[in-house]
Design a protein around this motif. Sequence first.
Motif, PDB file in Angstrom:
ATOM      1  N   SER A 154      -2.305   2.822 -16.561  1.00  0.00           N
ATOM      2  CA  SER A 154      -1.056   3.723 -16.551  1.00  0.00           C
ATOM      3  C   SER A 154      -1.666   4.955 -15.670  1.00  0.00           C
ATOM      4  CB  SER A 154      -0.858   4.041 -17.693  1.00  0.00           C
ATOM      5  OG  SER A 154      -1.706   4.285 -18.933  1.00  0.00           O
ATOM      6  N   GLY A 155      -3.389   5.401 -15.692  1.00  0.00           N
ATOM      7  CA  GLY A 155      -3.896   6.680 -15.070  1.00  0.00           C
ATOM      8  C   GLY A 155      -4.029   6.491 -13.837  1.00  0.00           C
ATOM      9  N   HIS A 156      -3.773   5.050 -12.977  1.00  0.00           N
ATOM     10  CA  HIS A 156      -4.276   5.079 -11.939  1.00  0.00           C
ATOM     11  C   HIS A 156      -3.699   3.942 -11.415  1.00  0.00           C
ATOM     12  CE1 HIS A 156      -7.537   3.553  -8.858  1.00  0.00           C
ATOM     13  NE2 HIS A 156      -6.372   4.581  -7.605  1.00  0.00           N
ATOM     14  N   LEU A 157      -3.534   2.937 -11.603  1.00  0.00           N
ATOM     15  CA  LEU A 157      -3.106   0.907 -10.724  1.00  0.00           C
ATOM     16  C   LEU A 157      -1.641   1.682 -10.607  1.00  0.00           C
ATOM     17  CD1 LEU A 157      -3.516  -1.609  -9.919  1.00  0.00           C
ATOM     18  CD2 LEU A 157      -3.183  -2.503 -11.923  1.00  0.00           C
ATOM     19  N   MET A 158      -0.054   1.829 -11.855  1.00  0.00           N
ATOM     20  CA  MET A 158       0.637   1.673 -11.626  1.00  0.00           C
ATOM     21  C   MET A 158       1.244   2.904 -10.989  1.00  0.00           C
ATOM     22  SD  MET A 158       1.152  -1.374 -12.604  1.00  0.00           S
ATOM     23  CE  MET A 158       3.048  -1.511 -12.294  1.00  0.00           C
ATOM     24  N   PRO A 159       0.631   4.270 -11.505  1.00  0.00           N
ATOM     25  CA  PRO A 159       0.452   5.202 -10.293  1.00  0.00           C
ATOM     26  C   PRO A 159       0.769   5.052  -8.845  1.00  0.00           C
ATOM     27  CG  PRO A 159      -0.490   5.898 -12.357  1.00  0.00           C
ATOM     28  CD  PRO A 159      -0.224   4.298 -12.467  1.00  0.00           C
ATOM     29  N   ARG A 160      -0.417   4.774  -8.830  1.00  0.00           N
ATOM     30  CA  ARG A 160      -1.048   4.366  -7.342  1.00  0.00           C
ATOM     31  C   ARG A 160       0.131   3.675  -6.569  1.00  0.00           C
ATOM     32  NH1 ARG A 160      -5.270   3.260  -3.184  1.00  0.00           N
ATOM     33  NH2 ARG A 160      -6.782   5.353  -4.472  1.00  0.00           N
ATOM     34  N   SER A 161       0.543   2.472  -7.419  1.00  0.00           N
ATOM     35  CA  SER A 161       1.855   1.025  -6.754  1.00  0.00           C
ATOM     36  C   SER A 161       2.975   2.122  -6.719  1.00  0.00           C
ATOM     37  CB  SER A 161       1.580   0.271  -7.936  1.00  0.00           C
ATOM     38  OG  SER A 161       0.648  -0.300  -7.861  1.00  0.00           O
ATOM     39  N   TYR A 162       3.566   2.883  -6.861  1.00  0.00           N
ATOM     40  CA  TYR A 162       4.850   3.614  -7.697  1.00  0.00           C
ATOM     41  C   TYR A 162       4.232   4.405  -6.180  1.00  0.00           C
ATOM     42  CZ  TYR A 162       6.373   1.469 -11.056  1.00  0.00           C
ATOM     43  OH  TYR A 162       6.903   0.185 -11.934  1.00  0.00           O
ATOM     44  N   LEU A 163       2.966   5.373  -5.778  1.00  0.00           N
ATOM     45  CA  LEU A 163       3.331   5.877  -5.027  1.00  0.00           C
ATOM     46  C   LEU A 163       3.365   5.817  -3.134  1.00  0.00           C
ATOM     47  CD1 LEU A 163       0.709   8.467  -5.875  1.00  0.00           C
ATOM     48  CD2 LEU A 163       2.124   9.491  -4.866  1.00  0.00           C
ATOM     49  N   LEU A 164       3.074   4.077  -3.472  1.00  0.00           N
ATOM     50  CA  LEU A 164       2.457   3.398  -2.636  1.00  0.00           C
ATOM     51  C   LEU A 164       3.803   3.063  -1.979  1.00  0.00           C
ATOM     52  CD1 LEU A 164      -0.729   1.035  -2.540  1.00  0.00           C
ATOM     53  CD2 LEU A 164      -0.136   3.334  -1.100  1.00  0.00           C
ATOM     54  N   ALA A 165       4.698   2.257  -2.965  1.00  0.00           N
ATOM     55  CA  ALA A 165       6.168   1.869  -2.686  1.00  0.00           C
ATOM     56  C   ALA A 165       7.015   3.045  -1.986  1.00  0.00           C
ATOM     57  CB  ALA A 165       6.607   1.801  -3.943  1.00  0.00           C
ATOM     58  N   ALA A 166       6.320   4.434  -2.378  1.00  0.00           N
ATOM     59  CA  ALA A 166       6.845   5.254  -1.719  1.00  0.00           C
ATOM     60  C   ALA A 166       6.981   5.686  -1.162  1.00  0.00           C
ATOM     61  CB  ALA A 166       7.367   6.872  -3.193  1.00  0.00           C
ATOM     62  N   LYS A 167       5.964   5.416  -0.403  1.00  0.00           N
ATOM     63  CA  LYS A 167       5.129   5.564   1.527  1.00  0.00           C
ATOM     64  C   LYS A 167       5.016   6.889   1.010  1.00  0.00           C
ATOM     65  CE  LYS A 167       8.291   2.584   2.736  1.00  0.00           C
ATOM     66  NZ  LYS A 167       7.621   1.009   2.693  1.00  0.00           N
ATOM     67  N   VAL A 168       3.956   6.812   0.188  1.00  0.00           N
ATOM     68  CA  VAL A 168       2.555   8.268   0.110  1.00  0.00           C
ATOM     69  C   VAL A 168       0.812   7.076  -0.519  1.00  0.00           C
ATOM     70  CG1 VAL A 168       2.033  10.129  -1.350  1.00  0.00           C
ATOM     71  CG2 VAL A 168       4.745   9.068  -0.774  1.00  0.00           C
ATOM     72  N   ASN A 169       0.256   6.995   0.603  1.00  0.00           N
ATOM     73  CA  ASN A 169      -1.342   6.137   0.581  1.00  0.00           C
ATOM     74  C   ASN A 169      -2.136   7.796   0.042  1.00  0.00           C
ATOM     75  OD1 ASN A 169      -3.790   5.461   1.206  1.00  0.00           O
ATOM     76  ND2 ASN A 169      -2.839   4.248   2.528  1.00  0.00           N
ATOM     77  N   PRO A 170      -2.184   7.490  -1.039  1.00  0.00           N
ATOM     78  CA  PRO A 170      -3.088   8.883  -1.581  1.00  0.00           C
ATOM     79  C   PRO A 170      -4.379   8.793  -1.080  1.00  0.00           C
ATOM     80  CG  PRO A 170      -2.334   6.494  -3.764  1.00  0.00           C
ATOM     81  CD  PRO A 170      -2.016   6.545  -2.635  1.00  0.00           C
ATOM     82  N   ASP A 171      -4.780   7.674  -0.697  1.00  0.00           N
ATOM     83  CA  ASP A 171      -6.344   8.177   0.430  1.00  0.00           C
ATOM     84  C   ASP A 171      -6.126   8.407   1.942  1.00  0.00           C
ATOM     85  OD1 ASP A 171      -7.774   6.055  -1.845  1.00  0.00           O
ATOM     86  OD2 ASP A 171      -6.708   4.576  -0.592  1.00  0.00           O
ATOM     87  N   THR A 172      -4.982   8.463   1.972  1.00  0.00           N
ATOM     88  CA  THR A 172      -4.810   9.000   3.472  1.00  0.00           C
ATOM     89  C   THR A 172      -3.778  10.507   3.723  1.00  0.00           C
ATOM     90  OG1 THR A 172      -3.390   7.291   4.002  1.00  0.00           O
ATOM     91  CG2 THR A 172      -5.336   7.051   4.503  1.00  0.00           C
TER      92      THR A 172
END
Length: 295
Positions: A154-172
């Motif tokens: 809940s503090g990384h994996l799923m937030p990361r997944s929803y960011l990626l789904a919104a076309k936001v790559n946390p790493d770039t």
Amino acid sequence: MSHFSSLSTLKSMLGATVCAGLMFASSAVCAQNTPGVLRVSAIPDEAPTELQRKFKPLGDYLAKATGLKVEFTPVTDYAASVEGLVNKKIDMVWLGGFTFVQANVRSKGMVTPLVQRLEDEKFRSVFITTNKDISKLEDLKGKTLSFGSESSTSGHLMPRSYLLAAKVNPDTDLKRIAFSGAHDATVASVAGGKVDAGALNISVWEKLVNEKKVDPAVVRVFYTTPGYFDYNWSVRSDMAPALKKKITDAFLALDKSTPEGKEILDLQRASKFIPTRAENYGDIEKAAHSAGLLK
């Protein structure tokens, strides 16, 4: 969804996992296979003192239900909880959905989830900020963001997944990402201005708001994820079936209509416990693969 763009990030994650496992092993050597003792631990998603406070009444209850001495062993980080269970240093662990998947994969299916809170059927994460210019996930581009632990569902994996789904790559796409290590630490980082935003589990957020440890008028939620399966109590699959049943029955019998049940359930932030199974975490495993967090 895309994979981690940084190979060095993956290497550092693997290194941290190995080190954490060694740290746990060195601190828990005396805890191996002690007769008459149920060795319990939990992922450190909150401060160690808070975890101990939450577990004490539950530990006393399980001791009565099983006839065993229940010992709570804190671990250094999420990876250590996985290693402790897989390497038989501990018998039962409070795991997040992702750490359960990690333990299950690492042990080749030798970990059994027994129960989860009713709330864990549709758990959620929240994104928080103090920045008035942030109102949706896409606004995080070019900003700084704190996750919790790298192995947190809940503090990384799923937030990361929803960011990626919104076309936001946390790493770039973000200016910088950080890992606070725990949900309450993420809130502190956002409130203290160390980062523009943070992602954490909704249960800890609501607890901190209710306890007036954070002002929701200053630190506000700007995005709440859809629901997903999360936390569970898991045991080693080679645990005696009779003991598994005693533990499961004890959890299922907890009832808020009794003083003991109310105290334990309130501390666990649960309305009640229900049975769970490994298949419930299939979507978490898929999300972990898609986000490049599970090989």
